[in-house]
Design a protein around this motif. Structure first.
Motif, PDB file in Angstrom:
ATOM      1  N   MET A 105       0.913  -1.372  -0.234  1.00  0.00           N
ATOM      2  CA  MET A 105      -0.006   0.072   0.272  1.00  0.00           C
ATOM      3  C   MET A 105       0.823   1.105  -0.055  1.00  0.00           C
ATOM      4  SD  MET A 105      -3.322   0.444  -0.007  1.00  0.00           S
ATOM      5  CE  MET A 105      -3.740   1.965   1.168  1.00  0.00           C
ATOM      6  N   VAL A 125      -6.801  -0.373   3.536  1.00  0.00           N
ATOM      7  CA  VAL A 125      -6.880  -1.560   2.539  1.00  0.00           C
ATOM      8  C   VAL A 125      -7.700  -2.429   3.081  1.00  0.00           C
ATOM      9  CG1 VAL A 125      -4.942  -2.616   3.339  1.00  0.00           C
ATOM     10  CG2 VAL A 125      -5.569  -2.868   1.037  1.00  0.00           C
ATOM     11  N   ILE A 159      -6.148  -2.277  -3.335  1.00  0.00           N
ATOM     12  CA  ILE A 159      -5.253  -1.112  -3.497  1.00  0.00           C
ATOM     13  C   ILE A 159      -5.462  -0.207  -4.481  1.00  0.00           C
ATOM     14  CG2 ILE A 159      -2.775  -0.653  -3.677  1.00  0.00           C
ATOM     15  CD1 ILE A 159      -2.123  -3.166  -2.125  1.00  0.00           C
ATOM     16  N   CYS A 162      -8.240   2.189  -3.625  1.00  0.00           N
ATOM     17  CA  CYS A 162      -8.413   2.646  -2.241  1.00  0.00           C
ATOM     18  C   CYS A 162      -7.945   4.163  -2.452  1.00  0.00           C
ATOM     19  CB  CYS A 162      -7.012   2.337  -1.570  1.00  0.00           C
ATOM     20  SG  CYS A 162      -7.451   0.871  -0.510  1.00  0.00           S
TER      21      CYS A 162
END
Length: 487
Positions: A105, A125, A159, A162
């Motif tokens: 991340m 996440v 990810i 996000c």
């Protein structure tokens, strides 16, 4: 006045040309993607899909043409594309396997900083995984290398979607469900529809045409580096879409339940796994499917079979078994080798005399399979990484079928392969099985499981059901997969 009523263009590509030596990857491609729409991008392997993705995400500068982000045609490169909200989930997963999910991340989202960035990243996440893939059970503190390929795909998707600072405006999904079972794939498609409904844009690239037709609002068809069709999704069905790609839809004719074959003794029998469930057996000339939800022990069984039936290290000796890997980047291709060397490596015993490889025989083998399975390359001496992902997968399939091994193990081998090639491989598989070759085939695609003579359904690492012939349906596989839930 007309311009004010048109939807907002997140990215626009005009007259894009890209060539690699004599190969024209893109030959004047045009496309525009607006906010609030899901674009389905389809085409055969080598049609230019991956190249146009790399142009849009800034990883590749076109030799001709213009790329415009949010009306700005002066911005170029990966950083510029990212600044305009362009995100991409690649067909070849790009997570660092030695890092945890949370650390990956941080690699992707530079806005994560400060002394508590790990806790912050974990919360973001984890929430996104819960939102897209409810019930996923992924520990975000684990190393990515410890996860299954399906879990890695889920993590990379989460990810990418996000939000850390800026929200993604356009998410490019390149074969995002290639390692996911039907349930996980439907969860993702549901999320994509919600993301688009909220004003986001998605480019969905998939060889699973049902996903494209059910999710995309508009479909672009690429062929030979150009966009040859651009129409509303509702104007297509599977047959017309395949025809636009330049293929003919062929009905698969796999004969089930051959009485003569089922009467023969099995050539391979395994006891029940972990002391539970059904035993496994396979007969000469059978195509046996391994079905069920992803990650429930199908690949583990293939690996156990390969270990138990191979292990012959003497040169020139023929193997009883060969393997087609699904995760080509991890355990399939030799990235520094040529296409020919990647194809011939499993057949060196048959190509050698006095421990020396006959170069002419090797070239002849490469030429035969280049034509037979349509590997798109000017020369087999090119590096394996010069091929598109789907064409790399063709090489792995040709590598296995070119051997004389009587048993072929296949670990979801059609990931990222176009429908035309799939049909040709199915035909070859059918012919080889009719000639007595045996296939043990794990697939996440129900259409492929239906081509099998028999299917074993896995759950929690054991075989919970055996389906034969016409019994092999999606309803029966799902019923066996979830049998006992909530009991």
């Amino acid at each position: 006045m007309k311009e004010d009523t048109e939807p907002h263009a997140v990215v626009s590509a005009r007259g894009i040309k890209v060539h690699f030596g004599a190969v024209k990857a893109l030959d004047g491609a045009d496309l525009t993607i607006h906010a609030g729409e899901c674009i389905g991008l389809v085409g055969h392997n080598g049609a230019g899909k991956s190249t146009i993705v790399n142009v849009i995400n800034g990883g590749l500068n076109p030799h001709e043409g213009t790329i415009t982000y949010d009306g700005n045609d002066k911005a170029h490169g990966i950083n510029a594309a990212r600044a305009y909200g362009i995100r991409c989930v690649f067909q070849e997963l790009s997570l660092a396997p030695n890092l945890t999910v949370v650390e990956n991340m941080r690699v992707v989202h530079h806005g994560l900083s400060g002394w508590n960035w790990r806790r912050q990243a974990a919360g973001i996440v984890r929430a996104k995984l819960d939102e897209i893939f409810a019930g996923h059970k992924i520990d975000v503190m684990r190393s990515v290398g410890e996860l299954s390929i399906a879990e890695r795909q889920m993590v990379e998707i989460a990810i990418t979607f996000c939000t850390v600072g800026q929200k993604p405006k356009l998410v490019i999904l390149d074969e995002p469900t290639s390692s996911l079972d039907a349930g996980l794939a439907e969860q993702l498609m549901t999320y994509v529809r919600a993301f688009v409904q909220a004003g986001g844009a998605v480019m969905l690239i998939s060889h699973i045409l049902g996903e494209i037709l059910s999710t995309a609002s508009r479909i672009l068809v690429m062929k030979d580096g150009r966009v040859v069709a651009d129409r509303a999704a509702q104007d297509f069905n599977v047959r017309s879409l395949v025809q636009a790609m330049g293929s003919v839809v062929k009905e698969q004719d796999r004969k089930h339940g051959n009485e003569e074959r089922t009467a023969t003794p099995p050539i391979l029998t395994l006891p029940s796994r972990r002391g539970r469930g059904l035993t496994f057996e396979v007969r000469k000339g059978e195509v046996v499917g391994l079905a069920g939800l992803a990650g429930h022990g199908q690949t583990d069984m293939l690996l156990d079979l390969h270990r138990s039936l191979s292990g012959n290290w003497l040169p020139g000796r023929r193997e009883n078994i060969t393997f087609v890997a699904g995760d080509r980047s991890l355990n399939g291709t030799f990235p520094l080798w040529s296409i020919l060397k990647n194809l011939s490596i499993a057949s060196l015993g048959d190509l050698s005399k006095m421990s020396l490889v006959n170069k002419e025989s090797e070239k002849s083998l490469g030429a035969e399979w280049k034509g037979r399975i349509e590997i798109r390359t000017p020369t087999m001496e090119n590096g394996i990484l010069s091929l598109s992902g789907g064409n790399q997968q063709k090489v792995l399939f040709a590598r296995a079928l070119a051997t004389t091994a009587p048993i072929v193990l296949m670990d979801d081998p059609m990931r990222g392969v176009d429908i035309g090639t799939k049909q040709e491989v199915y035909r070859i598989l059918n012919d080889e099985a009719s000639a007595g070759r045996t296939f043990i085939w794990y697939s996440t695609e129900m259409d492929e499981i239906r081509l099998c003579d028999r299917a074993y359904v896995f759950r929690d690492g054991v075989i919970v059901a055996e389906l034969v012939g016409e019994e092999i349906t999606e309803e029966n596989v799902l019923a066996a997969s979830f049998a006992g839930e909530g009991a």
